[in-house]
Scaffold this active site. Structure first.
Site, mmCIF file in Angstrom:
data_model
loop_
_atom_site.group_PDB
_atom_site.id
_atom_site.type_symbol
_atom_site.label_atom_id
_atom_site.label_comp_id
_atom_site.label_asym_id
_atom_site.label_seq_id
_atom_site.Cartn_x
_atom_site.Cartn_y
_atom_site.Cartn_z
ATOM 1 N N ASN A 41 6.379 -8.426 2.379
ATOM 2 C CA ASN A 41 4.931 -8.169 2.315
ATOM 3 C C ASN A 41 4.249 -9.101 1.305
ATOM 4 O OD1 ASN A 41 2.549 -6.768 3.097
ATOM 5 N ND2 ASN A 41 2.656 -5.504 1.250
ATOM 6 N N SER A 42 4.848 -10.245 1.008
ATOM 7 C CA SER A 42 4.197 -11.188 0.095
ATOM 8 C C SER A 42 2.928 -11.728 0.748
ATOM 9 C CB SER A 42 5.155 -12.316 -0.274
ATOM 10 O OG SER A 42 5.657 -12.947 0.881
ATOM 11 N N ARG A 43 1.975 -12.126 -0.086
ATOM 12 C CA ARG A 43 0.632 -12.430 0.421
ATOM 13 C C ARG A 43 0.064 -13.707 -0.163
ATOM 14 N NH1 ARG A 43 -1.608 -8.307 4.073
ATOM 15 N NH2 ARG A 43 0.018 -6.720 4.046
ATOM 16 N N SER A 82 -1.232 -3.413 11.190
ATOM 17 C CA SER A 82 -0.672 -4.398 10.277
ATOM 18 C C SER A 82 0.531 -5.092 10.898
ATOM 19 C CB SER A 82 -0.222 -3.718 8.990
ATOM 20 O OG SER A 82 -1.329 -3.459 8.218
ATOM 21 N N ALA A 83 0.601 -6.388 10.688
ATOM 22 C CA ALA A 83 1.731 -7.203 11.140
ATOM 23 C C ALA A 83 1.839 -7.240 12.665
ATOM 24 C CB ALA A 83 3.040 -6.739 10.510
ATOM 25 N N CYS A 84 0.716 -7.127 13.357
ATOM 26 C CA CYS A 84 0.729 -7.241 14.816
ATOM 27 C C CYS A 84 -0.132 -8.413 15.286
ATOM 28 C CB CYS A 84 0.298 -5.940 15.464
ATOM 29 S SG CYS A 84 1.531 -4.637 15.250
ATOM 30 N N ARG A 130 0.844 -1.189 0.000
ATOM 31 C CA ARG A 130 0.000 0.000 0.000
ATOM 32 C C ARG A 130 0.884 1.245 0.000
ATOM 33 N NH1 ARG A 130 -2.083 0.775 4.437
ATOM 34 N NH2 ARG A 130 -1.339 -1.039 5.573
ATOM 35 N N ARG A 165 2.451 -3.391 19.037
ATOM 36 C CA ARG A 165 3.737 -4.058 19.212
ATOM 37 C C ARG A 165 4.617 -3.134 20.029
ATOM 38 N NH1 ARG A 165 6.803 -7.942 16.061
ATOM 39 N NH2 ARG A 165 5.055 -8.356 14.671
ATOM 40 N N TYR A 177 -1.101 -3.792 -6.722
ATOM 41 C CA TYR A 177 -0.974 -4.427 -5.407
ATOM 42 C C TYR A 177 -2.335 -4.471 -4.681
ATOM 43 C CZ TYR A 177 -0.220 -5.273 -0.568
ATOM 44 O OH TYR A 177 -0.356 -5.796 0.699
ATOM 45 N N GLY A 181 -3.825 -4.128 -1.719
ATOM 46 C CA GLY A 181 -4.413 -3.059 -0.914
ATOM 47 C C GLY A 181 -4.752 -1.813 -1.716
ATOM 48 N N LYS A 235 -9.607 -2.437 1.878
ATOM 49 C CA LYS A 235 -9.326 -1.271 2.720
ATOM 50 C C LYS A 235 -10.082 -0.025 2.223
ATOM 51 C CE LYS A 235 -6.065 -3.646 4.937
ATOM 52 N NZ LYS A 235 -6.094 -4.058 6.314
ATOM 53 N N GLY A 261 -0.508 -19.759 20.065
ATOM 54 C CA GLY A 261 -1.525 -20.566 20.749
ATOM 55 C C GLY A 261 -1.621 -20.267 22.237
ATOM 56 N N HIS A 298 -10.886 -2.026 11.791
ATOM 57 C CA HIS A 298 -9.771 -2.870 11.345
ATOM 58 C C HIS A 298 -9.584 -3.993 12.376
ATOM 59 C CE1 HIS A 298 -5.240 -2.863 10.019
ATOM 60 N NE2 HIS A 298 -5.924 -3.776 9.395
ATOM 61 N N ASP A 300 -9.523 -9.444 9.467
ATOM 62 C CA ASP A 300 -9.020 -8.103 9.138
ATOM 63 C C ASP A 300 -10.023 -6.971 9.355
ATOM 64 O OD1 ASP A 300 -6.791 -6.565 8.183
ATOM 65 O OD2 ASP A 300 -7.804 -6.317 6.266
HETATM 66 P P1 GDP Z 1 -1.754 -9.110 10.831
HETATM 67 O O1 GDP Z 1 -1.057 -8.406 9.727
HETATM 68 O O2 GDP Z 1 -2.249 -8.172 11.904
HETATM 69 O O3 GDP Z 1 -2.818 -10.062 10.377
HETATM 70 O O4 GDP Z 1 -0.607 -9.971 11.576
HETATM 71 P P2 GDP Z 1 -0.195 -11.511 11.388
HETATM 72 O O5 GDP Z 1 -1.116 -12.388 12.175
HETATM 73 O O6 GDP Z 1 -0.012 -11.810 9.952
HETATM 74 O O7 GDP Z 1 1.215 -11.503 12.155
HETATM 75 C C1 GDP Z 1 2.234 -10.588 11.819
HETATM 76 C C2 GDP Z 1 3.547 -11.052 12.375
HETATM 77 O O8 GDP Z 1 3.486 -11.129 13.809
HETATM 78 C C3 GDP Z 1 3.955 -12.430 11.880
HETATM 79 O O9 GDP Z 1 5.344 -12.447 11.671
HETATM 80 C C4 GDP Z 1 3.574 -13.325 13.035
HETATM 81 O O10 GDP Z 1 4.360 -14.499 13.054
HETATM 82 C C5 GDP Z 1 3.825 -12.447 14.248
HETATM 83 N N1 GDP Z 1 2.952 -12.781 15.388
HETATM 84 C C6 GDP Z 1 1.608 -12.972 15.357
HETATM 85 N N2 GDP Z 1 1.132 -13.284 16.589
HETATM 86 C C7 GDP Z 1 2.203 -13.278 17.422
HETATM 87 C C8 GDP Z 1 2.367 -13.524 18.834
HETATM 88 O O11 GDP Z 1 1.427 -13.807 19.562
HETATM 89 N N3 GDP Z 1 3.638 -13.397 19.338
HETATM 90 C C9 GDP Z 1 4.708 -13.090 18.539
HETATM 91 N N4 GDP Z 1 5.906 -12.996 19.113
HETATM 92 N N5 GDP Z 1 4.586 -12.866 17.217
HETATM 93 C C10 GDP Z 1 3.361 -12.955 16.657
HETATM 94 P P1 PGA Z 2 -2.355 -4.633 5.668
HETATM 95 O O1 PGA Z 2 -3.267 -4.344 4.441
HETATM 96 O O2 PGA Z 2 -0.984 -4.190 5.263
HETATM 97 O O3 PGA Z 2 -2.965 -3.799 6.736
HETATM 98 O O4 PGA Z 2 -2.425 -6.091 5.979
HETATM 99 C C1 PGA Z 2 -3.413 -5.247 3.422
HETATM 100 C C2 PGA Z 2 -2.999 -4.547 2.190
HETATM 101 O O5 PGA Z 2 -1.903 -3.961 2.170
HETATM 102 O O6 PGA Z 2 -3.782 -4.618 1.273
HETATM 103 MN MN MN Z 3 -3.651 -10.252 8.469
#
Ligand code: GDP
Ligand code: PGA
Ligand code: MN
Length: 616
Positions: free
Chosen positions: A388-390, A273-275, A79, A421, A222, A224, A231, A526, A251, A298
């Site tokens: 950022n591969s999907r 994103s990525a959290c 994005r 984070r 791309y 997004g 989005k 988990g 979100h 999402d």
């Molecule tokens: P999204 O973009 O919010 O959907 O995030 P993702 O679920 O794809 O996770 C983003 C990154 O955070 C990935 O590298 C995951 O492996 C990592 N991650 C997700 N959950 C956890 C967690 O509970 N603990 C840790 N340390 N890393 C996590």
């Molecule tokens: P994200 O958005 O980066 O918040 O996961 C998906 C996207 O870029 O389309």
């Molecule tokens: Mn996601």
């Protein structure tokens, strides 16, 4: 100007006058060679996939049925927030967090970009519906695109084609409103010119006209930027609809947690994103007897039901997940979902036996084709997959999908989680004192970009409710909207609000003797089920917590830690509330409030003052 005859333009499978006139207008401006009205059938998908293969955009996978590998232009991988615009009529309505240009000026600029931009290409007309088709008031859209990859991806991510188009005229014959969403890669073809696998343009605009509920996107393929139901519609445009109509477009993932007594609780969670949204949505609990089912990973649209509870619906139909890091250990549910095929993989690596691979996955190949289409071997160097591969995969294939995932009524939310984070300061979990305090937590949420950096804190940015890049209007008005919904609701039925942080780290310096200084203090994934269990027990009035200046935080003894590998001291450190650290947050929150340009609701200022008082 005489009307141009464009093959297919007149073959519209609808009588909806708004659709007919808008599609004609766009075709006359962009002058494609032909128009295709997308019906969503299997035969059509086969034809489109075959065209994408012939053009080199798709490589069929040998190892997964009906699945394809795509590599984008190396410049078109994410994005583009600096090229994303909220073009409200008044600049102040876009607020301090969005790029703004006057709609007249933006339309003039983009109209010239769009003029003739589909020359030599096919213009696809994709009717789609965000949310269940059975909704009495379906949220409809038409995406026009000149990129077949977008058609293939929209087929996975949205309810589209004939079944969506049928909803455009209501049973009583009235024409329903829809969001016009125009997309072009901005790469017209001259006669005889050979196309490239991933056409795009260096000039990019991702533009939203919130008052008109309209989206114009140019120059990028791309996801997004090009899958406009996601989005652009479901967050940026829908947030404006939600403000006007009294609901919330967020979100957030949606999950169902089932206790050993078979009682179900629905949880929504907003993380940037990525959290960890996708991972939490597909969680496999490590505590016996508890189960999770997935409803969305999402986006959540939430409104109050007649019973006074807040109901959530996921508007999407597929997952567009970050590939790297996904493996059989961290996210077996995602692996089982994509394994069934019918998926598009973009910017991952292609193995020699026709499968996909990315960093963090098991079975690293000795050789592969990288996302840049170069030979790749495991030697240190460039990654095989773009960070950022999907993967783009149908929700219906998720092995733990909740049976009610397609119910237009939605599911009643018991808890809302905010999270980011943070290596320091923010404890593993913290329960808000009230709805207002919960909104304050969401409003002042923060996250670091330095995901991989061990030890000391990286740059912290405020990301209100994880919506910073996705708000269609002024952030101050958005926070006011959250507060007002709470004020008008039955307080006893409001979801309880929690703030979580899976990412707190051991201090690299004071921990110098530890074998893994700077490690994550909490194992995550988990094991997060232990936190979810505590949350549910709080709701049931069964779990203990200590009152701290920032909210109600469990002690290690309040959590079910049976069988966990981490030492209790790490869990205690993850749960610690350090008043000094929190006092250092105060000026950062003030700085953020100052940016909101005098539109911070007084309730949130009061919350900040109360926090300051409690911190002493
Ligand atoms: P999204 O973009 O919010 O959907 O995030 P993702 O679920 O794809 O996770 C983003 C990154 O955070 C990935 O590298 C995951 O492996 C990592 N991650 C997700 N959950 C956890 C967690 O509970 N603990 C840790 N340390 N890393 C996590
Ligand atoms: P994200 O958005 O980066 O918040 O996961 C998906 C996207 O870029 O389309
Ligand atoms: Mn996601």
């Amino acid at each position: 100007m005489t009307a141009v005859a464009i093959p297919g333009l007149d073959a519209a499978p609808t009588t909806h006058s708004g659709v007919l006139s808008w599609v004609r207008e766009v075709a006359e401006l962009t002058t494609p060679d032909r128009v295709v009205w997308v019906d969503g059938s299997d035969e059509e998908a086969e034809r489109i996939n075959a065209e994408l293969v012939a053009n080199g955009t798709f490589v069929p996978l040998k190892a997964k049925p009906n699945s394809y590998w795509a590599a984008s232009d190396p410049s078109d991988v994410a994005r583009v927030e600096e090229r994303t615009f909220i073009c409200s009529r008044r600049e102040e309505d876009a607020g301090p967090t969005n790029n703004w240009v006057h709609p007249d000026e933006m339309k003039a600029t983009m109209t010239e970009l769009y003029r003739g931009c589909m020359r030599g290409r096919t213009m696809y007309v994709i009717p789609f519906c965000m949310g269940p088709l059975g909704d009495d008031n379906p949220k409809l859209g038409i995406e026009i695109t000149d990129f077949a990859y977008v058609v293939a991806s929209m087929r996975v991510m949205t309810r589209m084609g004939t079944k969506a188009l049928e909803k455009f005229v209501a049973p009583d014959g009235t024409e329903r409103p829809f969001v016009p969403a125009l997309h072009s890669v901005g790469a017209p073809l001259e006669p005889g010119q050979q196309d490239v696998p991933w056409p795009c343009n260096d000039t990019k605009y991702i533009t939203h006209f919130p008052e008109e509920r309209m989206i114009w996107s140019y120059g990028s393929g791309y996801g997004g930027n090009s899958l406009l139901g996601k989005k652009c519609y479901s967050l940026r445009i829908a947030s404006v609809m939600a403000r006007d109509e009294g609901w919330l477009a967020e979100h957030m993932l949606i999950l169902k947690l089932i206790s050993p007594e078979n009682k179900a609780y629905y949880v929504a969670a907003a993380f940037p994103s990525a959290c960890g949204k996708t991972n939490l949505a597909m969680l496999q609990p490590t505590i016996p007897g508890w189960r999770v089912e997935t409803l969305g990973d999402d986006i959540a649209w939430m409104r109050f039901g007649e019973d006074g509870r807040l109901y959530a619906v996921n508007p999407e139909f597929g997952f567009f997940g970050v590939a790297p890091g996904t493996n059989w250990k961290t996210n077996p549910v995602a692996m089982r979902t994509i394994e069934q095929g019918n998926s598009v993989f973009t910017n991952v690596a292609l193995t020699d036996d026709g499968d996909v691979w990315w960093e963090g996955m098991e079975n690293e190949p000795a050789h592969a084709t990288s996302w840049k289409k170069q030979d790749w071997t495991p030697e240190p160097g460039e990654p095989a997959a773009h960070p950022n591969s999907r993967y783009c995969t149908p929700m219906a294939q998720c092995p733990i999908l909740a049976p009610e995932w397609d119910d237009p009524k939605g599911v009643p939310i018991s808890a809302i989680l905010f999270g980011g984070r943070r290596a320091t300061t923010v404890p593993l979990v913290n329960e808000a004192r009230s709805w207002e305090h919960g909104v304050f937590m969401g409003a002042t949420m923060s996250s670091e970009k330095t995901a991989a950096a061990a030890g000391k804190v990286g740059e912290v940015r405020r990301d209100p409710m994880a919506m910073l890049p996705f708000l269609g209007y002024h952030v101050g008005d958005y926070l006011k909207h959250w507060l007002e919904l709470g004020k008008n609701a039955d307080g006893a039925k409001l979801p309880r609000v929690f703030y979580v942080n899976w990412f707190r780290r051991g201090d690299a310096e004071t921990d110098a003797g530890h074998p893994r200084p700077g490690r994550f203090l909490w194992p995550g994934f988990g094991e997060n089920s232990r936190v979810l269990k505590w949350i549910v027990e709080r709701i049931e009035g069964k779990a203990g917590a200590r009152e701290t200046p920032i909210g109600f935080v469990p002690t290690a003894d309040d959590l079910d830690l049976a069988g966990i590998e981490e030492p209790k001291s790490d869990v205690e450190a993850a749960l610690a509330v350090d008043a000094d650290e929190w006092r250092q947050e105060l000026p950062l929150i003030e700085e953020w409030f100052a940016k909101i340009d005098g539109r911070v609701p007084s309730t949130l200022r009061d919350e900040l003052e109360a926090l300051r008082q409690r911190l002493g």
